[in-house]
Design a protein around this motif. Structure first.
Motif, PDB file in Angstrom:
ATOM      1  N   ASN A 333       0.846  12.668   2.981  1.00 33.46           N
ATOM      2  CA  ASN A 333      -0.307  12.661   2.088  1.00 33.46           C
ATOM      3  C   ASN A 333      -0.487  11.260   1.522  1.00 33.46           C
ATOM      4  OD1 ASN A 333      -2.288  13.045   0.185  1.00 33.46           O
ATOM      5  ND2 ASN A 333      -1.178  14.566  -1.012  1.00 33.46           N
ATOM      6  N   PRO A 334      -1.565  10.551   1.889  1.00 34.50           N
ATOM      7  CA  PRO A 334      -1.752   9.183   1.387  1.00 34.50           C
ATOM      8  C   PRO A 334      -2.123   9.108  -0.083  1.00 34.50           C
ATOM      9  CG  PRO A 334      -3.651   9.871   2.673  1.00 34.50           C
ATOM     10  CD  PRO A 334      -2.629  10.953   2.816  1.00 34.50           C
ATOM     11  N   ALA A 335      -2.442  10.224  -0.711  1.00 33.80           N
ATOM     12  CA  ALA A 335      -2.755  10.221  -2.146  1.00 33.80           C
ATOM     13  C   ALA A 335      -1.445  10.172  -2.927  1.00 33.80           C
ATOM     14  CB  ALA A 335      -3.566  11.449  -2.520  1.00 33.80           C
ATOM     15  N   VAL A 336      -0.771   9.031  -2.828  1.00 33.56           N
ATOM     16  CA  VAL A 336       0.566   8.872  -3.388  1.00 33.56           C
ATOM     17  C   VAL A 336       0.517   8.675  -4.895  1.00 33.56           C
ATOM     18  CG1 VAL A 336       2.487   7.235  -3.479  1.00 33.56           C
ATOM     19  CG2 VAL A 336       1.662   8.050  -1.274  1.00 33.56           C
ATOM     20  N   MET A 337      -0.423   7.864  -5.354  1.00 35.49           N
ATOM     21  CA  MET A 337      -0.519   7.557  -6.777  1.00 35.49           C
ATOM     22  C   MET A 337      -1.574   8.452  -7.429  1.00 35.49           C
ATOM     23  SD  MET A 337       1.781   5.332  -7.303  1.00 35.49           S
ATOM     24  CE  MET A 337       2.716   3.969  -6.590  1.00 35.49           C
ATOM     25  N   THR A 338      -1.153   9.215  -8.438  1.00 36.97           N
ATOM     26  CA  THR A 338      -2.056  10.208  -9.040  1.00 36.97           C
ATOM     27  C   THR A 338      -1.995  10.154 -10.559  1.00 36.97           C
ATOM     28  OG1 THR A 338      -0.301  11.883  -8.912  1.00 36.97           O
ATOM     29  CG2 THR A 338      -1.851  11.752  -7.061  1.00 36.97           C
ATOM     30  N   MET A 339      -1.803   8.971 -11.102  1.00 36.70           N
ATOM     31  CA  MET A 339      -1.614   8.849 -12.549  1.00 36.70           C
ATOM     32  C   MET A 339      -2.902   8.611 -13.324  1.00 36.70           C
ATOM     33  SD  MET A 339       1.792   6.471 -12.470  1.00 36.70           S
ATOM     34  CE  MET A 339       1.120   5.532 -11.104  1.00 36.70           C
ATOM     35  N   PHE A 340      -3.893   7.988 -12.680  1.00 34.60           N
ATOM     36  CA  PHE A 340      -5.048   7.510 -13.433  1.00 34.60           C
ATOM     37  C   PHE A 340      -6.378   8.081 -12.947  1.00 34.60           C
ATOM     38  CE2 PHE A 340      -1.798   4.123 -13.742  1.00 34.60           C
ATOM     39  CZ  PHE A 340      -1.590   4.172 -15.116  1.00 34.60           C
ATOM     40  N   THR A 395      -2.805   2.805   4.763  1.00 34.21           N
ATOM     41  CA  THR A 395      -3.202   2.314   3.440  1.00 34.21           C
ATOM     42  C   THR A 395      -1.961   1.692   2.805  1.00 34.21           C
ATOM     43  OG1 THR A 395      -2.605   4.303   2.187  1.00 34.21           O
ATOM     44  CG2 THR A 395      -4.789   4.285   3.233  1.00 34.21           C
ATOM     45  N   CYS A 396      -2.098   1.236   1.561  1.00 35.73           N
ATOM     46  CA  CYS A 396      -0.926   0.736   0.834  1.00 35.73           C
ATOM     47  C   CYS A 396       0.152   1.813   0.757  1.00 35.73           C
ATOM     48  CB  CYS A 396      -1.310   0.311  -0.581  1.00 35.73           C
ATOM     49  SG  CYS A 396      -2.520  -1.029  -0.684  1.00 35.73           S
ATOM     50  N   ALA A 397      -0.281   3.073   0.685  1.00 35.37           N
ATOM     51  CA  ALA A 397       0.646   4.197   0.556  1.00 35.37           C
ATOM     52  C   ALA A 397       1.454   4.447   1.818  1.00 35.37           C
ATOM     53  CB  ALA A 397      -0.123   5.464   0.180  1.00 35.37           C
ATOM     54  N   SER A 398       1.081   3.859   2.937  1.00 37.86           N
ATOM     55  CA  SER A 398       1.839   4.079   4.163  1.00 37.86           C
ATOM     56  C   SER A 398       3.262   3.561   4.044  1.00 37.86           C
ATOM     57  CB  SER A 398       1.135   3.392   5.338  1.00 37.86           C
ATOM     58  OG  SER A 398      -0.153   3.937   5.541  1.00 37.86           O
TER      59      SER A 398
END
Length: 515
Positions: A333-340, A395-398
């Motif tokens: 799941n590339p939606a790694v960052m979910t803080m903001f 993406t960066c999340a890869s």
């Protein structure tokens, strides 16, 4: 014991425990006296060394006894973008061997200081040098100097000898090319006249001793990442399987290696001492908690800061790019960052100025860029070869695939070109390596993982570092070659021809600063 003074911030206890105490355990002296000859809690110079050299003030010191009373959030420490904070899950014990001087007077805290993201920053390194006349335990020939044989008989000679530590906050790691390596050293260009066929000088930033819960790789080149054929912590799909010891085991080994190497101790740590250091480190969680433009990073639906980070789940193989999640079987799941995400639609209102709303929207846009901006990833050993694809649409999340931490979920090192010879600056050695079989030549400033394995394909590979608390520990990359986070973004923009607009660079930088 003095009564504990506390501030209540969002019902979380905040303690004033800072790098001043850490300086007392490995820095900040005004003479050649080592910390082994002084009391950490009563050293008057350490109590007064809270000076500022970068436009932000150090937070005040407290006695070790006050700091040790109970777990909680430490007082936020200012940095250029706002302030960073550490949350401690257990009491801080000033008698922990993390703070104890060994051998040459160094402690773990000599290179891992709270007000520097539990690493080192050049500005505060210079302050320690000036305050001590270059006699702080940090400044030791073994690895603090550009060469272990350099002249340090005068203050100015010391300033020259420790120039890399003073300007980039890097430590010299001296390693030989492994016996039987697939490559040999064809040429060496060392501006300090030491590196040779016997020992290469590799200049590397101290990795932070916080947020270790989310680590799978210990050290930039993984040399303290222990394997274990009987472990179930194995990289999926490997033949033969590559399995690793639990993180705790690797960290214990690393603690002992650091004391024997960096501190030049004459004995090994006991198992209890090793475990005490690891327990202290793994109880630390550090993240940016306040942004100068956006304000509090934990309000209006945002989930920044170290307390939320400490609650974040992690396990070996989480959200793997290639095999999917090792436990759940879910695809990557590339939606790694979910803080903001909640800040994407923030508008001005009570307590939120138009400028603050704009800054919060920028951070949210940067998070979305991190997760979803397509990057054609090419020429990255450790990624393209594993995927068996010349181009990986990522993406960066890869690479930074651990949710809300930004580390990598398995010990997989990658070569993105940060040590390439074309990036060499005159203050770094340059090594020309020759493939023993093909005769191919490569120029590199640091062979990375290849200095451990001896494999040609591992040249230039390094671990994927943690992204939390980034703003407090510049400069970046293994060698400190990127001065700020905007430089990091621009490097990858050029490296992969992403085509970021100026606004995207600004938004992604704002997000990284908020981590």
């Amino acid at each position: 014991m003095k009564k504990l003074a506390i501030n209540k911030v969002s019902s979380v206890t905040v303690f004033t425990f800072t790098a001043v105490l850490l300086a007392a355990c490995g820095g900040g002296s005004d003479s050649g006296t080592s910390t082994s000859e002084k009391s950490a809690a009563t050293d008057p110079v350490a109590q007064e060394v809270a000076t500022t050299t970068d436009g932000v003030a150090d937070t005040p010191n407290v006695t070790a006894q006050v700091a040790a009373t109970q777990p909680g959030a430490l007082q936020p420490v200012p940095n250029q973008a706002g302030s960073v904070q550490t949350f401690r899950t257990a009491p801080i014990d000033p008698n922990n061997p993390f703070f104890r001087p060994f051998g040459n007077g160094r402690t773990c805290a000599s290179c891992h200081q709270e007000n520097q993201g539990w690493s080192l920053t050049p500005n505060r390194v210079r302050a320690r040098f000036d305050a001590s006349g270059g006699n702080d335990p940090l400044f030791r020939l073994v690895d603090g100097a550009n060469s272990p044989k350099t002249d340090v008989t005068t203050l100015e000679k010391k300033r020259v000898a420790y120039s890399m530590l003073l300007t980039k906050g890097v430590i010299r790691v001296g390693l030989p090319i492994p016996s039987g390596a697939e490559f040999e050293l064809a040429r060496v260009g060392d501006p300090y006249g030491f590196a040779s066929f016997t020992e290469l000088s590799l200049f590397r930033r101290p990795l932070p001793s916080t947020n270790l819960k989310f680590n799978t790789t210990v050290m930039w080149d993984a040399r303290e990442t222990l394997t274990d054929a009987n472990s179930n912590l194995c990289i999926a799909g490997g033949l033969p399987p590559l399995c690793f010891a639990p993180l705790n085991v690797s960290l214990m080994h690393q603690a002992n290696s650091a004391v024997r190497g960096h501190a030049e101790a004459v004995r090994d740590l006991t198992a209890a001492e090793q475990q005490a250091i690891v327990d202290f480190e793994t109880g630390l969680f550090t993240a940016q908690v306040f942004d100068n433009a956006a304000g509090n990073l934990t309000v209006n639906g945002a989930r920044g800061g170290p307390i939320e980070l400490s609650r974040t789940g992690f396990y070996f193989g989480i959200n793997d790019l290639f095999a999917g999640d090792y436990r759940t079987g879910a695809s990557f799941n590339p939606a790694v960052m979910t803080m903001f995400g909640a800040w994407r639609t923030v508008v001005p209102g009570p307590g939120v100025t138009p400028a603050m709303a704009n800054a919060r929207q920028a951070i949210a846009r940067g998070e979305a860029i991190f997760n979803s901006r397509p990057i054609n990833i090419t020429g990255v050993p450790g990624l393209n070869d594993v995927a068996r694809l010349q181009v990986v649409r990522g993406t960066c999340a890869s690479c930074h695939n651990v949710p809300n931490a930004g580390t990598h979920g398995v010990p997989r090192l990658m070569n993105t070109g940060t040590a390439a010879g074309v990036r060499r600056t005159p203050d770094l050695p340059l090594y020309t390596l020759r493939n023993r079989t093909t005769g191919e030549l490569i120029e590199i400033t640091d062979p990375g993982q290849a200095m451990l394995t001896g494999r040609w394909s591992d040249i230039g590979r390094f671990k994927v570092p943690s992204l939390r608390g980034l703003e407090s520990r510049s400069p970046y990359f293994h060698d400190g070659s990127a001065n700020d986070l905007a430089d990091v973004v621009r490097f990858y923009d050029r490296r992969f021809r992403v085509g970021f607009t100026p606004q995207e660079v600004a938004d992604l930088t704002a997000f990284l600063r908020a981590l």
